[in-house]
Design an enzyme around this catalytic site. Structure first.
Site, PDB file in Angstrom:
ATOM      1  CB  SER A  35      -0.903   0.023   1.229  1.00 42.94           C
ATOM      2  OG  SER A  35      -0.159   0.340   2.394  1.00 42.94           O
ATOM      3  CG  ASP A  36       1.500   5.787  -1.571  1.00 46.91           C
ATOM      4  OD1 ASP A  36       2.390   5.947  -0.711  1.00 46.91           O
ATOM      5  OD2 ASP A  36       1.382   6.534  -2.550  1.00 46.91           O
ATOM      6  CD1 TRP A  37       4.493   5.269   5.100  1.00 49.71           C
ATOM      7  CD2 TRP A  37       4.463   3.988   3.277  1.00 49.71           C
ATOM      8  NE1 TRP A  37       5.488   4.320   5.226  1.00 49.71           N
ATOM      9  CE2 TRP A  37       5.485   3.520   4.128  1.00 49.71           C
ATOM     10  CE3 TRP A  37       4.252   3.312   2.062  1.00 49.71           C
ATOM     11  CZ2 TRP A  37       6.306   2.434   3.816  1.00 49.71           C
ATOM     12  CZ3 TRP A  37       5.057   2.239   1.744  1.00 49.71           C
ATOM     13  CH2 TRP A  37       6.069   1.801   2.612  1.00 49.71           C
ATOM     14  N   GLY A  38      -0.782   5.164   3.929  1.00 50.67           N
ATOM     15  CA  GLY A  38      -2.092   5.729   4.192  1.00 50.67           C
ATOM     16  C   GLY A  38      -3.092   5.438   3.096  1.00 50.67           C
ATOM     17  N   GLY A  39      -2.763   4.522   2.202  1.00 54.79           N
ATOM     18  CA  GLY A  39      -3.641   4.227   1.071  1.00 54.79           C
ATOM     19  C   GLY A  39      -4.642   3.113   1.321  1.00 54.79           C
TER      20      GLY A  39
END
Length: 710
Positions: free
Chosen positions: A229-233
């Site tokens: 995941s992208d950070w916070g995605g």
């Protein structure tokens, strides 16, 4: 066998632990079984400095500096895949020394609009060029035992409200424009990691998207790596479990909170997933697939017994950065051969502009670095010209962003200047009248709303009143060179009033040396634009059709953005709408001259399982060594579906001495003639007539030859 054996020995808690973060940039290993922690770090232009366990601020270490390599737009502009391999290899050595197992890069999102805040991190507008450049980068990096995490998959073309943008795009455009570089990264580069994007597609966030991850990536392309995941995605457990996400990072429960033993256990794929399995909501089928992928990643990286040694800030890495920069800088214009500077007749040069002195390795978002060194353009020129007894004076000209810090890394520069904008120009003009040359370093920087993560640009024009400065200097001195420092195209209403224009990119640690190499002629520019440089925003198809930015839904929670321009991105749109760019895709001048002649094909007909080779002769007709890029575009003479007039399908960069000539050959196959049939959901080609168009830019086709597909 090793993966299955390890999986069989793991407890449920251990399985859950390896699929989510335990800190800002690490995931837990399985200590009981000998698997160490897994460490990621941002790229793609260098290894980001270490941050605290639970915070974004710097850890305060003294051994986490790096070489800042040129931004990926500069790498793409080299049109030289061998340099992409060198880039990945050098970055991999630095990552190994720093104890990193995965670099979050490279980025391959398509340059759809010049307002895109992260365009500088990507490889341009063309899916074929991006594909050819990303594969060797991945190979160079992963050959060092460091995983590439190719990002941001997919359709990540907006920074403003990037968590809310739902992209509406037809299947042809998706597969022909926005997915090919990702596909090449997986099927040819063997990427070990793919990072999901923040945005949505088909109303699902792309970090857990059924179509993009399960169907296309894992089923169609047979991807055997991990989806990160992208950070916070990540946004909910159900979709994360079922729709293809393998490792969750950066979710908003970061940091230890009151009453929370370990915030990372609250991730969507942590305690909620664990309880869902225990309560029978989820089976372990999906979990075991995720864990297998993570274990496979361990054996490729942390458990790889043949992993080589790493090196940090070595002479070879600086040499690599300089070579990439030298080949990536693009000479856009050079009236009366004002460049390179004639060191025999010039006595004094005036350098103007904040970008001549401002550090560009700090800022811009996640690609911000703590470089061991960064030589400014002003210093680089002074050092290069000192042996010629040429005086290099400096004037600020304009004041932009005087700050210089990001996440605790500071430049240490004091860029404050109390003079008014008018006084700054007045002082620069006064010196310009007396100088033999004026070299203005302008463009953008890494501040918010420029070339920076998190926001898109608000306008196409240059910031900080630079247009007025250019106009004034052009009147004061007949030998004015404008060096544009940016990862994006900008409006240049004064283009015809300056003698020479260089696209200088963000070159990193070796900025000063690289730009001095080009300006003094130590290096002969050979870069070619990886995107179309539009004269105005209205010439950019997405803007022309009011397809950017998107529109908020009634509940103001989601933005729907329809890619109305479809296939017609960049030079494809130039041909479609008959616009004239300021500088075309593939454009780039040299200090020598070339002649491309004698186009021929080894056959006139091609079968679907065959190939056809086109050959031209390239001669250096000038007086110094240089490199030219031969570009092959394909035209489908008659297609049942609309197709762009021409599409890049091959290129070769050739270096020649004065008077030397070489035959250059480019081979294509059936895939080069195919398009994506959205009704059949497959790539198809149609029998009939095609043309091969050969040139050295998309607007300078010097020959064409017909052939038939049987």
């Amino acid at each position: 066998m090793r993966v299955e054996d390890a999986l069989s020995r793991m407890t449920l808690n251990e399985k859950i632990a390896v699929i989510h973060a335990q800190s800002k940039f690490s995931a837990a290993g399985v200590k009981r079984l000998g698997f160490p922690d897994f460490w990621t770090d941002d790229g793609p232009h260098g290894v980001r400095p270490d941050v605290l366990w639970d915070e974004w601020e710097q850890a305060g270490q003294t051994n986490d500096s790096c070489v800042a390599f040129p931004a990926l737009t500069c790498l793409a502009a080299t049109w030289n895949p061998s340099l992409a391999n060198l880039y990945g290899h050098s970055l991999g050595e630095e990552a190994l020394y720093r104890g990193k197992d995965m670099i979050l890069g490279p980025g391959v999102n398509i340059y759809r609009t010049p307002l895109g805040g992260r365009n500088f991190e990507y490889l341009g507008e063309d899916p074929y060029l991006s594909s050819r450049m990303v594969v060797p980068y991945i190979c160079g990096l992963q050959n060092m035992g460091v995983a590439a995490c190719v990002k941001h998959y997919a359709l990540n073309n907006d920074e403003e409200y990037r968590h809310q943008v739902n992209v509406i795009v037809d299947d042809r455009t998706l597969h022909e424009i926005y997915l090919p570089a990702f596909k090449a990264a997986v099927t040819e580069g063997g990427a070990w990691g793919i990072m999901g994007a923040y945005n949505l597609y088909h109303n699902q966030h792309n970090c857990h998207n059924e179509i993009l991850l399960n169907k296309i990536l894992k089923h169609d392309w047979k991807f055997d790596g991990v989806v990160v995941s992208d950070w916070g995605g990540t946004h909910n457990t159900d979709e994360a479990v079922m729709n293809g996400l393998d490792m969750e990072f950066g979710t908003g429960t970061d940091g230890l909170r009151a009453g929370t033993k370990n915030a990372y256990e609250n991730y969507y794929m942590a305690y909620p997933y664990l309880m869902g399995i225990r309560e029978g909501k989820y089976s372990e089928k999906e979990l075991n697939d995720k864990v297998r992928r993570v274990l496979r990643l361990y054996y490729r990286t942390t458990m790889n017994r043949n992993r080589p040694n790493g090196f940090l800030c070595s002479e070879a890495h600086y040499a690599a950065a300089r070579k990439i920069g030298d080949e990536g800088v693009v000479l856009l214009k050079n009236d009366k051969n004002v460049l390179p500077v004639d060191t025999l007749s010039v006595h004094n040069i005036l350098v103007v502009g904040e970008n001549a002195i401002k550090m560009m390795t700090v800022g811009g978002g996640s690609s911000s670095l703590k470089a061991q060194k960064e030589i400014s353009p002003l210093l680089g020129l002074r050092e290069a010209l000192s042996c010629h007894n040429i005086k290099v004076d400096y004037e600020r000209g304009y004041v932009g962003d005087v700050t210089g810090s990001y996440n605790g890394v500071t430049t240490g520069q004091d860029l404050n200047d109390k003079r008014s904008a008018a006084k700054l120009i007045e002082d620069a003009v006064a010196k310009a009248r007396k100088a033999d040359y004026v070299i203005l370093f302008g463009g953008l920087n890494k501040s918010d709303y420029q070339d920076c993560e998190g926001h898109d640009r608000k306008e196409y024009g240059l910031p900080y009143g630079q247009d007025k400065l250019v106009e004034a200097l052009a009147k004061a001195n007949k030998k004015l060179v404008f060096v544009n420092i940016s990862g994006n195209a900008v409006a240049m209403p004064w283009k015809n009033k300056v003698n020479a224009i260089l696209q200088g990119w963000f070159v990193g640690s070796e900025s000063g040396e690289v730009l001095a190499d080009i300006i003094t002629g130590k290096a002969n520019p050979s870069g070619k634009l990886p995107f179309t440089w539009a004269a105005s925003l209205n010439d950019v198809p997405a803007h022309r059709l009011n397809a950017y930015p998107g529109k908020w839904r009634a509940d103001h929670k989601i933005i729907d953005e329809e890619y109305k321009e479809g296939l017609y991105v960049g030079y494809r749109g130039v041909d479609k709408f008959m616009t004239k760019p300021l500088f075309a895709f593939g454009h780039g001048l040299s200090y020598t001259s070339f002649k491309i002649t004698n186009l021929r094909a080894d056959k006139q007909e091609m079968t679907r399982d065959g190939k056809i080779t086109f050959t031209v002769n390239v001669k250096n007709t000038g007086k110094r060594e240089g490199s030219e890029v031969v570009q092959l575009y394909i035209n489908d003479v008659k297609s049942s579906l609309p197709r762009p007039y021409k599409e890049l399908k091959g290129f070769t960069k050739v270096s020649l001495n004065p008077g030397e000539s070489k035959d250059v050959s480019i081979t294509i196959d059936n895939a080069s003639l195919s398009y994506y049939d959205d009704k059949k959901s497959e790539w198809v080609s149609e029998s009939g007539a095609f043309k091969a168009l050969i040139g050295n830019s998309s607007d300078n086709i010097i020959g064409e030859i017909g052939f038939v597909l049987r």
